[in-house]
Design an enzyme around this catalytic site. Structure first.
Site: not given
Ligand SMILES: Cc1cc2nc3c(=O)[nH]c(=O)nc-3n(C[C@H](O)[C@H](O)[C@H](O)COP(=O)(O)O)c2cc1C
Length: 367
Positions: A22-23, A25, A57, A100, A182, A301, A324
């Site tokens: 997943s993207p 930042c 992003a 992204q 956004y 999650l 994560r």
């Molecule tokens: C460090 C960090 C940076 C993130 N940056 C972005 C981002 O650039 N673009 C985006 O769509 N979501 C971003 N997210 C959200 C994640 O892509 C993801 O949708 C969210 O953490 C839920 O997934 P997970 O439970 O696997 O962590 C970010 C999450 C984390 C932890």
């Protein structure tokens, strides 16, 4: 036979498996330019075992960045810096690469998370933000200026220009960021969009801005590059977007030429909270896949290999994205393959860490 580790055709792009990074930042860019941090970070993730890594992003105009440290693709310098990182990833990793593209709207002009994560204060070089309506993201946040038709046309063109740069760099996939509060999400949600013109009111009107960007970007991006969008499955508020809206948006974006939808949720205001149950977006993704008939990815999650396997094996989504869990274990794909009895491509330098390492000792001794 694992479904998670079966190949998948995303538009015209063949992915080795259904795992997507997943993207995320990193807040480590300099005026939008990728840095040595990105060499290490993305260089690590392209050897995670995932079939596709989506770069964080990346903002289509300078004022569309979330923070001063966010990536951009609005200048030749940005393009050259990212091209260097992506060339490195291609030389050293196994995953396909996507990017992204984003505009932060009323969540722009923010501090990096580790500097507070709120709106930039005087002295922190803040800038004017734009949004569909003059409503702040939350208490203490900037009150955005109402986006004019000229602003919207400029942002649309900025998406097109950034997409052209992404194609030149050689990305396999481009993803429009239409979630997490956004700019595009703030146009779609009735919580943040109170306009009375053609871009507010009915769902058809609130979808218009995102659809116009999608159509313009699709016209500029060859079909050899997969084009998708990360959308909001739910605002998790009674007065917000629902799964029905997400299905309607996915159908519309499919008609506009998108190859896939990624289902995320939340983030429309500072005080909304996402559920904390494992795979909380999966039921929404399942509906989108079934009712909109478009390739669907789901995030949120998804942590364990058996959980990821069941999402795709039971046909609830075509791909799973992880943020994560894969930062925590950057070889998540390797470890999941071992658990699910599958194997994955490895770069030659790492081939000795194959299944034999985990075979019974007798076999290992002979290896
Ligand atoms: C460090 C960090 C940076 C993130 N940056 C972005 C981002 O650039 N673009 C985006 O769509 N979501 C971003 N997210 C959200 C994640 O892509 C993801 O949708 C969210 O953490 C839920 O997934 P997970 O439970 O696997 O962590 C970010 C999450 C984390 C932890």
């Amino acid at each position: 036979m694992s479904t998670l580790f079966s190949s998948f055709k995303l538009g015209a792009v063949e992915l080795a498996n259904r795992i997507v990074v997943s993207p995320m930042c990193q807040y480590s860019a300099d005026d939008g330019c990728a840095s040595d941090w990105h060499l290490g970070h993305l260089g690590m993730l392209v050897n995670s075992g995932a079939g596709l890594v989506i770069v964080e992003a990346t903002h289509v105009e300078r004022h569309g960045r979330i923070t001063h440290g966010c990536l951009g693709l609005y200048s030749d310098h940005n393009e050259a810096a990212l091209a260097r990182v992506i060339a490195h990833c291609r030389r050293t990793g196994t995953a396909r690469l996507g990017i992204q593209l984003a505009h932060a709207g009323r969540k722009a002009s923010s501090q990096r998370p580790w500097e507070g994560g709120g709106a930039l204060k005087v002295g922190g070089d803040p800038w004017e933000t734009i949004a569909p309506s003059p409503i702040a993201f939350g208490a203490g946040w900037h009150v955005p200026r109402v986006a004019t038709l000229e602003d919207m046309a400029r942002v649309r063109e900025a998406f097109v220009n950034a997409a052209r740069r992404a194609v030149r760099i050689g990305f396999d996939a481009i993803e429009l960021h239409y979630a997490h509060g956004y700019l595009a999400h703030s146009f779609l949600s009735p919580v943040s969009n109170h306009r009375t013109d053609d871009y507010g009111g009915s769902l058809t009107n609130r979808m218009r801005f995102g659809r116009e960007i999608a159509q313009a970007v699709r016209a500029a991006v060859p079909t050899s590059v997969a084009l998708g969008a990360r959308i909001t499955g739910s605002d998790w508020r009674d007065d917000g977007l629902t799964a029905d809206d997400a299905v309607a948006y996915a159908k519309a974006l499919r008609a506009d030429g998108l190859d896939y939808i990624d289902v995320s949720s939340g983030g429309v205001t500072a005080d909304t909270r996402n559920p904390t149950t494992p795979g909380y977006n999966v039921p929404i993704a399942e509906r989108i896949k079934r009712e909109a008939g478009i390739a669907t990815r789901v995030v949120g999650l998804i942590v364990k290999p058996a959980q990821a396997e069941s999402v795709v094996a039971e046909g609830k989504a075509d791909m799973v994205a992880m943020a994560r869990a894969i930062l925590d274990d950057p070889r998540w794909g390797w470890h999941a393959a071992r658990e699910l009895g599958a194997d994955i491509p490895r770069v030659p330098q790492y081939q000795r860490v194959g299944p034999k390492l985990w075979a019974p000792a007798a076999q290992r001794a002979q290896a």
